[in-house]
Write an enzyme that holds these catalytic residues in place. Structure first.
Site, PDB file in Angstrom:
ATOM      1  N   GLY A  15      12.745   7.576   1.228  1.00 33.34           N
ATOM      2  CA  GLY A  15      11.793   8.233   2.114  1.00 33.34           C
ATOM      3  C   GLY A  15      10.430   8.316   1.453  1.00 33.34           C
ATOM      4  O   GLY A  15      10.187   7.721   0.392  1.00 33.34           O
ATOM      5  N   ALA A  16       9.525   9.052   2.097  1.00 32.29           N
ATOM      6  CA  ALA A  16       8.159   9.190   1.597  1.00 32.29           C
ATOM      7  C   ALA A  16       7.649  10.576   1.932  1.00 32.29           C
ATOM      8  O   ALA A  16       8.083  11.208   2.902  1.00 32.29           O
ATOM      9  CB  ALA A  16       7.240   8.118   2.177  1.00 32.29           C
ATOM     10  N   VAL A  22      10.001   7.828  -2.379  1.00 33.00           N
ATOM     11  CA  VAL A  22      11.175   8.145  -3.183  1.00 33.00           C
ATOM     12  C   VAL A  22      12.189   7.016  -3.054  1.00 33.00           C
ATOM     13  O   VAL A  22      12.483   6.565  -1.947  1.00 33.00           O
ATOM     14  CB  VAL A  22      11.813   9.475  -2.747  1.00 33.00           C
ATOM     15  CG1 VAL A  22      12.971   9.831  -3.675  1.00 33.00           C
ATOM     16  CG2 VAL A  22      10.772  10.582  -2.746  1.00 33.00           C
ATOM     17  N   ASP A 125       5.155  24.330  -2.622  1.00 34.43           N
ATOM     18  CA  ASP A 125       5.440  23.663  -1.347  1.00 34.43           C
ATOM     19  C   ASP A 125       6.913  23.829  -0.974  1.00 34.43           C
ATOM     20  O   ASP A 125       7.552  22.895  -0.505  1.00 34.43           O
ATOM     21  CB  ASP A 125       5.075  22.179  -1.442  1.00 34.43           C
ATOM     22  CG  ASP A 125       5.017  21.507  -0.068  1.00 34.43           C
ATOM     23  OD1 ASP A 125       4.849  22.228   0.939  1.00 34.43           O
ATOM     24  OD2 ASP A 125       5.141  20.277  -0.001  1.00 34.43           O
TER      25      ASP A 125
END
Length: 405
Positions: A15-16, A22, A125
């Site tokens: 994913g990103a 990643v 985050d």
């Protein structure tokens, strides 16, 4: 032919996010890891990379069953990357809501929060997308990255540092933020898991941010045992929020000593066919913890102190050598001041109980002797004008370095 990034064999893209892509990869020993390759606009930001490089050592101190430990990092070259433990599962944002075993989720997140804060790491985050659910247990990923890369240039390049609705009011208002901001994000994440609704509603980011600052959260449907804790966590006043340790105590989480991990250096060896058929996973708590958190911090402080000692010594030697002929008294004063500071620091080390007491004293006396010898050596080899030019250049470089840091 498979792709390699450093010693890691890239298997597939997972994913990103705002800061990078990643990938699932294998380390030299055949263990599955997650490799986050930073986006080009992040990799091009020297200030952001320097800040991240300083934070990586602290991030590697975080360990525990509920965090995806940072195992390795390479922040040089055209494709800088971070390596973390690979967590197989789904993000909290993708599992059915509301979560059935809410107490288990709350306890795991509280343990992760305490592990990060004990090591001095602020996630910045924390949100459902950064909580992986594996066999019913939460594992927090991407901790410390948003905090380390929160610079104007990176943000302007397109990376989103945080998510409105989970960011604390002080972060949205541009005020200084610390571990209390993570507590707010913890409360917002649990509120979402308990109700299946965003605690501050949906809509444009600006509207959500306004509600975070000026409106109370929507906690309708949160169980009675959890609602009072979440209201405290979601307070607009950072000082009114409980600490991670207090949250753990109220949830009945057994105290755990989150000692720092000391990952062994990877050993490169040829992989056999058996490695292709069966890979091994990084498992938290299975490595030998050789240093406590305090010992690791003392080691870091000693490293920083030596760098300052050597850097200031070189500068003093240059100045003293440049002033030796026209201003002999100034040259002697500089050498005497540096020697006095070195002897004083050695005296402090003599009466301290630190693990680096002896080496600190040796480095102090060696630095004093080295500065005096270097001063006379430079004065004999170079002219006063050349030495003054060197000293001025060193001063400018030092000022630029301090400002950039």
């Amino acid at each position: 032919m498979s792709e390699h990034l450093g010693p890691y064999e890239i298997l597939s893209r997972l994913g990103a996010g705002g800061f990078g892509e990643v990938h699932l990869a294998l380390d030299p020993e055949g263990r599955t890891v997650a490799v986050k390759v930073l986006h080009p606009h992040v990799a091009a930001d020297g200030v952001a990379l320097a800040r991240l490089a300083r934070e990586v050592e602290t991030m590697r101190m975080v360990g525990g069953a509920h965090v995806a430990e940072v195992l390795d990092a390479s922040l040089e070259g055209s494709r800088p990357y971070l390596v973390t433990r690979y967590v197989q599962g789904r993000p909290l944002s993708a599992v059915p809501m509301p979560v059935t075993d809410l107490r288990r989720l709350a306890s795991g997140l509280a343990d992760a929060l305490q592990a990060m804060h004990e090591a001095g790491v602020v996630h910045r985050d924390l949100k459902p997308a950064n909580v992986m659910m594996t066999e019913g247990e939460p594992v927090v990923i991407d901790f410390g990255i948003a905090s380390a890369l929160d610079s104007l240039s990176v943000t302007a390049s397109g990376a989103v540092v945080g998510t409105p609705g989970y960011l604390a009011p002080e972060v949205l208002e541009g005020r200084s933020a610390g571990v209390e901001a993570d507590v707010f994000s913890f409360g917002a994440t649990l509120a979402y898991a308990a109700t299946g609704r965003q605690p501050y509603g949906q809509g444009p980011a600006s509207a959500v941010a306004y509600r975070v600052v000026h409106h109370p959260p929507d906690l309708e449907g949160v169980p009675e045992w959890l609602e009072p804790l979440l209201r405290e966590c979601l307070s607009t006043d950072p000082a009114a929020r409980p600490t991670a340790a207090q949250i753990s105590a109220r949830l009945g989480v057994a105290p755990v000593s989150h000692v720092p991990r000391v990952p062994a250096a990877p050993v490169v060896r040829p992989r056999s066919a058996a490695d292709d058929l069966s890979t091994k996973e990084w498992q938290p708590g299975r490595e030998q913890h050789r240093r406590s958190v305090e010992e690791s911090r003392a080691r870091h402080r000693e490293k920083v102190r030596r760098r300052w000692l050597i850097g200031s010594g070189l500068f003093v030697a240059l100045l003293a050598a440049a002033a030796r002929e026209p201003l002999t008294e100034v040259s002697l004063f500089l050498l005497a001041a540096y020697a006095l500071a070195g002897v004083a620091d050695a005296g402090v080390a003599l009466f301290s109980h630190g693990i680096y007491r002896r080496s600190r004293m040796v480095v102090d006396f060696a630095s004093v002797a080295g500065v005096v010898g270097l001063c006379f050596g430079l004065a004999a080899m170079f002219s006063t004008f050349t030495l003054a030019l060197f000293a001025g250049t060193a001063l400018v470089v030092g000022v630029v370095f301090l400002l950039s840091a």
